[in-house]
Design a protein around this motif. Structure first.
Motif, PDB file in Angstrom:
ATOM      1  N   HIS A   1       0.862  -1.162   0.000  1.00  0.00           N
ATOM      2  CA  HIS A   1       0.000   0.000   0.000  1.00  0.00           C
ATOM      3  C   HIS A   1       0.912   1.229   0.000  1.00  0.00           C
ATOM      4  O   HIS A   1       2.118   1.123   0.217  1.00  0.00           O
TER       5      HIS A   1
ATOM      6  N   SER B   1       0.032   6.005   4.176  1.00  0.00           N
ATOM      7  CA  SER B   1      -1.415   5.921   3.970  1.00  0.00           C
ATOM      8  C   SER B   1      -2.236   6.229   5.229  1.00  0.00           C
ATOM      9  O   SER B   1      -3.331   6.798   5.110  1.00  0.00           O
TER      10      SER B   1
ATOM     11  N   TRP C   1      -6.282   7.782   0.249  1.00  0.00           N
ATOM     12  CA  TRP C   1      -5.579   6.652  -0.348  1.00  0.00           C
ATOM     13  C   TRP C   1      -6.144   5.335   0.184  1.00  0.00           C
ATOM     14  O   TRP C   1      -6.818   5.310   1.235  1.00  0.00           O
TER      15      TRP C   1
END
Length: 376
Positions: free
Chosen positions: A345, A349, A355
């Motif tokens: 990821h 984040s 996101w």
């Protein structure tokens, strides 16, 4: 009764010997398994070897769950070791690096080592320009994992970390499976559960040099990245929160680009990363059947396809290697002598709610898969 005890002890020793490399000789990559026998934090470390029917060999230690060597055939059928690493467990402990390691609880950076979850602010170790990188100094890469070899081609690793570990919430149980497949791929499957809401972003930090000669840089290797955009960074390597198009920039690898072509350009983002050290936003939409990236070396003819269900890949071109670190067989690793393609990821984040989320809850099992598939 005495004979039963002797038989039991013998069988136990036999099973234990089957779970690691043959200690009477070296691995195909020239590693001596005895050099990986140690006791760290009260737990034993060893070297485990996977082999498939095609002769490919992957050597993995339970110290950090690290891929120590990976032997794959070149265009002439000769096996070459395509990852950087050390041939002594002591070097992994004493030399600060992430060669081949499992990374957690959070791969990549968290801004200023802070994030807020359910109204609670958490303070993490700050080990990189004031940010938390790869879970801090005591991340998963320095942990001794419980490892079981299921077969010649399958290993499972497990690690439990308590609530508050490195500042992260929740008791977390992580299981990682390494599989060497019949079609010459190393498959890494991650699973994790928690007893309270937390954040997770797990990855593998293998350094690849597909020439099999890590004394040389990777600037002649070609990279294809299935990504139309990337997340820019500031001078501290922290993502700015923007998502920018790769169109017309040195970050456009969609049709393939020789890595060295633009790595020393005057582009501001290249300057901020000291080369390539950026997260790419994949166009694969989590479809693990679609190639996310391809790395190719023209001298060996070895190609590596990367598949993942993650939304991003961190492309790092070994900019901080400087020749001072010596790896396997005493070879010094010069600047840009390897490529990392870390499925993930996006960095930071937890602090960028627009996101894809990295929050894991007790009713949701964390799951992620990465495949590195080799051909020539």
């Amino acid at each position: 009764m005495k004979n039963k005890v002797i038989i039991s002890v013998f069988l136990g020793a036999l099973l234990a010997s089957c779970s690691v490399s043959d200690k009477t000789g070296l691995t195909k990559s020239g590693l001596n398994p005895e050099n990986f026998e140690a006791v760290i934090d009260g737990k034993h470390t060893s070297l485990y070897t996977l082999t498939n029917a095609n002769g490919i060999e992957a050597c993995i230690t339970n110290y950090g769950g690290r891929v120590v060597s990976l032997m794959v055939p070149d265009k002439n059928g000769e096996l070459r070791d395509v990852v950087l690493g050390h041939d002594l467990i002591a070097d992994y402990r004493n030399i600060d690096n992430n060669f081949g390691a499992l990374i957690g609880r959070y791969g990549n950076r968290i801004d200023k080592g802070k994030f807020t979850l359910d109204g609670v602010e958490y303070d993490l170790p700050k080990n990189n320009f004031g940010h938390c990188l790869h879970g801090g100094e005591k991340g998963f890469h320095h942990s001794v994992w419980d490892m079981v070899q299921i077969s010649d081609t399958l290993l499972t690793l497990r690690l439990n970390t308590p609530d508050g570990y490195a500042g992260f919430p929740g008791n977390v149980d992580v299981q990682v499976t390494y599989t060497l497949t019949s079609d010459n791929a190393l498959r890494i499957a991650y699973r994790a559960t928690t007893d309270k809401p937390t954040i997770l972003n797990l990855t593998n930090h293998s350094y690849f040099n597909l020439s099999g000669n890590p004394s040389q840089d990777i600037l002649a290797e070609t990279l294809i990245m299935n990504a139309s955009s990337f997340t820019p960074i500031d001078s501290t390597f922290m993502t700015t929160g923007e998502i920018l198009t790769v169109e017309g920039t040195p970050f456009d690898f969609r049709k393939g680009r020789v890595i060295g072509d633009s790595i020393n350009s005057g582009n501001k983002q290249i300057a901020n990363g000291l080369g390539y050290d950026h997260n790419f936003v994949l166009d694969t939409a989590g479809d693990i059947s679609v190639v996310a990236a391809r790395l190719y070396d023209p001298t060996s003819g070895i190609a590596m396809d990367v598949f993942t269900d993650e939304p991003g890949i961190q492309f790092y071109a070994g900019n901080f290697l400087d020749g001072t670190v010596k790896g396997k067989h005493g070879i010094a690793y010069p600047c840009r002598s390897a490529v990392c393609l870390e499925t993930q990821h996006f960095p930071d984040s937890p602090n960028k709610p627009a996101w894809p989320s990295v929050v894991v809850t007790p009713d949701k099992t964390y799951s992620s898969t990465c495949i590195y598939k080799f051909s020539n």
